[in-house]
Design a protein around this motif. Structure first.
Motif: not given
Length: 127
Positions: A53-61, A103-111
């Protein structure tokens, strides 16, 4: 009512770059994680990138790391996807999505983690 509107798609030559934008309305943008997904013809929707939400954490495929960059401007209620070194395989409809949860890095890929979606913007990469 949450509304997400993507823009920036179009026809792009291979190896070129393109930036997609998604403008949000109807809620406090800075309180929600955001993500980009894409769907190619005949394929399932796949995760591209997400941002807290604050842009501090990102994750990518994994396949997008180093080529795509997600960012956001909470003053403009906008999330971006900067795409570089584009390939024909990147041809797809790109969707932005909003999540009510952190944002949850474990579940962020799940639609299913996202409850609001834009209508999508088509990106076509020519060889």
């Amino acid at each position: 009512q949450v509304q997400l509107v993507e823009s920036g798609g179009g026809l792009v030559a291979a190896r070129d770059s393109r930036r997609l934008s998604c403008v949000a309305s109807g809620y406090t943008f800075s309180t929600r994680a955001m993500a980009w997904f894409r769907q190619a013809p005949g394929k399932e929707r796949e995760f591209v990138a997400a941002i807290s939400s604050n842009g501090g954490v990102t994750g990518y495929a994994d396949s997008m790391k180093g080529r795509f960059a997600i960012s956001r401007d909470n003053t403009k209620n906008t999330v971006y996807l900067q795409m570089s070194s584009l390939k024909p395989d990147d041809t797809a409809v790109y969707y932005c999505a909003s999540s009510p949860a952190p944002l949850n890095m474990a579940t962020m890929t799940i639609s299913g983690e996202y409850d609001s979606w834009g209508q999508g913007t088509q990106v076509t990469v020519s060889s």
